[in-house]
Design a protein around this motif. Structure first.
Motif, PDB file in Angstrom:
ATOM      1  N   PRO A 194      21.621   2.831   3.494  1.00  0.00           N
ATOM      2  CA  PRO A 194      22.257   3.619   2.426  1.00  0.00           C
ATOM      3  C   PRO A 194      21.598   3.483   1.065  1.00  0.00           C
ATOM      4  N   TYR A 195      20.863   2.402   0.816  1.00  0.00           N
ATOM      5  CA  TYR A 195      20.226   2.233  -0.487  1.00  0.00           C
ATOM      6  C   TYR A 195      18.707   2.312  -0.430  1.00  0.00           C
ATOM      7  N   GLY A 196      18.102   1.910   0.676  1.00  0.00           N
ATOM      8  CA  GLY A 196      16.647   1.968   0.799  1.00  0.00           C
ATOM      9  C   GLY A 196      16.161   3.295   1.346  1.00  0.00           C
ATOM     10  N   LEU A 197      16.540   3.590   2.578  1.00  0.00           N
ATOM     11  CA  LEU A 197      16.085   4.825   3.216  1.00  0.00           C
ATOM     12  C   LEU A 197      16.651   6.056   2.508  1.00  0.00           C
ATOM     13  N   MET A 198      17.873   5.949   2.015  1.00  0.00           N
ATOM     14  CA  MET A 198      18.477   7.101   1.347  1.00  0.00           C
ATOM     15  C   MET A 198      17.815   7.411   0.011  1.00  0.00           C
ATOM     16  N   LEU A 199      17.248   6.413  -0.660  1.00  0.00           N
ATOM     17  CA  LEU A 199      16.498   6.706  -1.886  1.00  0.00           C
ATOM     18  C   LEU A 199      15.296   7.579  -1.571  1.00  0.00           C
ATOM     19  N   ILE A 200      14.612   7.237  -0.483  1.00  0.00           N
ATOM     20  CA  ILE A 200      13.462   8.047  -0.061  1.00  0.00           C
ATOM     21  C   ILE A 200      13.926   9.464   0.282  1.00  0.00           C
ATOM     22  N   ARG A 201      15.047   9.558   1.003  1.00  0.00           N
ATOM     23  CA  ARG A 201      15.585  10.873   1.381  1.00  0.00           C
ATOM     24  C   ARG A 201      15.993  11.675   0.150  1.00  0.00           C
ATOM     25  N   TYR A 202      16.552  10.988  -0.828  1.00  0.00           N
ATOM     26  CA  TYR A 202      16.968  11.622  -2.077  1.00  0.00           C
ATOM     27  C   TYR A 202      15.748  12.190  -2.809  1.00  0.00           C
ATOM     28  N   MET A 203      14.693  11.400  -2.890  1.00  0.00           N
ATOM     29  CA  MET A 203      13.470  11.858  -3.540  1.00  0.00           C
ATOM     30  C   MET A 203      12.841  13.025  -2.779  1.00  0.00           C
ATOM     31  N   ALA A 204      12.928  12.962  -1.445  1.00  0.00           N
ATOM     32  CA  ALA A 204      12.401  14.058  -0.633  1.00  0.00           C
ATOM     33  C   ALA A 204      13.127  15.359  -0.935  1.00  0.00           C
ATOM     34  N   GLN A 205      14.442  15.291  -1.092  1.00  0.00           N
ATOM     35  CA  GLN A 205      15.198  16.503  -1.406  1.00  0.00           C
ATOM     36  C   GLN A 205      14.808  17.033  -2.783  1.00  0.00           C
ATOM     37  N   LEU A 206      14.619  16.135  -3.739  1.00  0.00           N
ATOM     38  CA  LEU A 206      14.174  16.575  -5.061  1.00  0.00           C
ATOM     39  C   LEU A 206      12.848  17.316  -4.981  1.00  0.00           C
ATOM     40  N   MET A 207      11.985  16.887  -4.053  1.00  0.00           N
ATOM     41  CA  MET A 207      10.653  17.471  -3.906  1.00  0.00           C
ATOM     42  C   MET A 207      10.596  18.555  -2.829  1.00  0.00           C
ATOM     43  N   ALA A 208      11.747  18.911  -2.251  1.00  0.00           N
ATOM     44  CA  ALA A 208      11.826  19.957  -1.223  1.00  0.00           C
ATOM     45  C   ALA A 208      10.941  19.643  -0.019  1.00  0.00           C
ATOM     46  N   ILE A 209      11.001  18.385   0.449  1.00  0.00           N
ATOM     47  CA  ILE A 209      10.214  17.936   1.597  1.00  0.00           C
ATOM     48  C   ILE A 209      11.151  17.656   2.766  1.00  0.00           C
ATOM     49  N   ASN A 210      10.827  18.200   3.928  1.00  0.00           N
ATOM     50  CA  ASN A 210      11.640  17.975   5.124  1.00  0.00           C
ATOM     51  C   ASN A 210      11.349  16.589   5.698  1.00  0.00           C
ATOM     52  N   THR A 211      12.407  15.926   6.183  1.00  0.00           N
ATOM     53  CA  THR A 211      12.265  14.563   6.715  1.00  0.00           C
ATOM     54  C   THR A 211      13.045  14.427   8.034  1.00  0.00           C
ATOM     55  N   PRO A 212      12.619  15.092   9.102  1.00  0.00           N
ATOM     56  CA  PRO A 212      13.396  15.050  10.357  1.00  0.00           C
ATOM     57  C   PRO A 212      13.506  13.660  10.971  1.00  0.00           C
ATOM     58  N   ALA A 213      12.450  12.842  10.906  1.00  0.00           N
ATOM     59  CA  ALA A 213      12.516  11.503  11.502  1.00  0.00           C
ATOM     60  C   ALA A 213      13.482  10.613  10.722  1.00  0.00           C
ATOM     61  N   ILE A 214      13.391  10.656   9.407  1.00  0.00           N
ATOM     62  CA  ILE A 214      14.301   9.881   8.567  1.00  0.00           C
ATOM     63  C   ILE A 214      15.727  10.368   8.743  1.00  0.00           C
ATOM     64  N   ASP A 215      15.913  11.687   8.809  1.00  0.00           N
ATOM     65  CA  ASP A 215      17.263  12.242   8.975  1.00  0.00           C
ATOM     66  C   ASP A 215      17.891  11.793  10.292  1.00  0.00           C
ATOM     67  N   ARG A 216      17.089  11.670  11.344  1.00  0.00           N
ATOM     68  CA  ARG A 216      17.622  11.257  12.640  1.00  0.00           C
ATOM     69  C   ARG A 216      18.242   9.866  12.548  1.00  0.00           C
ATOM     70  N   ILE A 217      17.582   8.963  11.829  1.00  0.00           N
ATOM     71  CA  ILE A 217      18.113   7.612  11.660  1.00  0.00           C
ATOM     72  C   ILE A 217      19.371   7.632  10.805  1.00  0.00           C
ATOM     73  N   ILE A 218      19.351   8.415   9.734  1.00  0.00           N
ATOM     74  CA  ILE A 218      20.503   8.467   8.839  1.00  0.00           C
ATOM     75  C   ILE A 218      21.716   9.066   9.540  1.00  0.00           C
ATOM     76  N   HIS A 219      21.521  10.138  10.314  1.00  0.00           N
ATOM     77  CA  HIS A 219      22.639  10.730  11.058  1.00  0.00           C
ATOM     78  C   HIS A 219      23.228   9.725  12.047  1.00  0.00           C
ATOM     79  N   TRP A 220      22.361   8.949  12.684  1.00  0.00           N
ATOM     80  CA  TRP A 220      22.834   7.908  13.610  1.00  0.00           C
ATOM     81  C   TRP A 220      23.680   6.881  12.862  1.00  0.00           C
ATOM     82  N   TYR A 221      23.234   6.463  11.697  1.00  0.00           N
ATOM     83  CA  TYR A 221      23.983   5.494  10.903  1.00  0.00           C
ATOM     84  C   TYR A 221      25.308   6.081  10.426  1.00  0.00           C
ATOM     85  N   GLU A 222      25.322   7.363  10.102  1.00  0.00           N
ATOM     86  CA  GLU A 222      26.573   8.006   9.703  1.00  0.00           C
ATOM     87  C   GLU A 222      27.631   7.852  10.791  1.00  0.00           C
ATOM     88  N   GLY A 223      27.219   8.037  12.054  1.00  0.00           N
ATOM     89  CA  GLY A 223      28.153   7.904  13.156  1.00  0.00           C
ATOM     90  C   GLY A 223      28.684   6.488  13.309  1.00  0.00           C
TER      91      GLY A 223
END
Length: 261
Positions: A194-223
């Protein structure tokens, strides 16, 4: 986070990577320090006489310290925020409570090629963000470069062989019957995602970059956690939908603007 809480006029410094790995031997009494680095990199924010503090830190840690030009050079990291979540996903994404672990798996010594493949995929997405932010090439090497590897197989072999990583177990809890289950409250889960990987994901969204591999891990953690990390607009300062309440869009944007400037 520090700029948001303390204000961006506060003097701050940060290392690119930890100076060593530490493990408690006896709580409150002793610890082992392993994996010392040959050199360290540090970045400053709003500090005068940076060279003085470079010398001070070098002396305190008995290690040569080099200065980086901007806080984003050390804030953006492909160390724990990618390394730990990628391995956790490989270890536990198919975990079945009816088939618990008889012994805790070793986090690094049991490292698999699949873990490396996930890690490399996440690092590629991370490097896309690094380039978009404008961090100079070579400041943050790819994980293959850092671990002197060429592919998933050689990376797995390298991680299994590192002396400082020996004896580090995956985060598990002992159950009443003596078996082991994943410890979802461990810092590898509660901090690095939530604080490490999500910072990268947050920056990716700011830069309009798709992150399917990172998203897969985050969605798993959400569950696992019941938290909504990717729900809604991460960039919006909205505590009802965005889980990263410590990230202030204005502060992040000011850092990016100052880096480009």
């Amino acid at each position: 986070m520090a700029m948001d809480v303390l204000g961006d006029r506060t003097g701050l410094f940060g290392f690119q990577r930890v100076p060593f790995i530490s493990r408690v031997t006896e709580y409150g009494h002793s610890a082992n320090l392993l994996g010392y680095k040959k050199s360290l990199n540090v970045a400053f924010w709003n500090i005068q006489d940076e060279e003085y503090y470079v010398g001070l830190l070098s002396g305190l840690l008995l290690t040569p310290v080099s200065k980086f030009g901007h806080p984003l050079d050390v804030t953006m990291t492909n160390s724990n925020p990618i390394l730990h979540p990628a391995r956790l996903y490989s270890l536990f994404s198919d975990y079945d409570s009816s088939h618990p672990f008889l012994e805790p798996p070793l986090f690094y010594e049991d490292w698999t090629v699949e873990s490396s493949e996930i890690l490399i995929a996440c690092d590629r997405e991370f490097q896309d963000v690094v380039k978009a932010v404008g961090i100079k090439e070579g400041i943050i090497p790819t994980l293959l470069e850092y671990y002197e590897s060429k592919d998933a197989d050689s990376l797995a072999a390298k991680l299994r062989s590192i002396t400082a990583f020996k004896g580090i177990y995956a985060p598990t809890v002992r159950q009443e019957d003596g078996t082991f289950a994943p410890d979802y409250d461990n810092r590898y889960f509660s901090e690095d995602i939530p604080y490490g990987l999500m910072l990268i994901r947050y920056m990716a969204q700011l830069m309009a970059i798709n992150t399917p591999a990172i998203d897969r891990i985050i969605h798993w953690y959400e569950g696992l956690s019941g938290k909504r990390l990717l729900d809604g607009d991460l960039i919006a300062r909205n505590d009802d939908t965005a889980s990263i309440k410590c990230l202030n869009r204005e502060v992040i944007q000011r850092l990016i603007d100052s880096h480009h400037g």
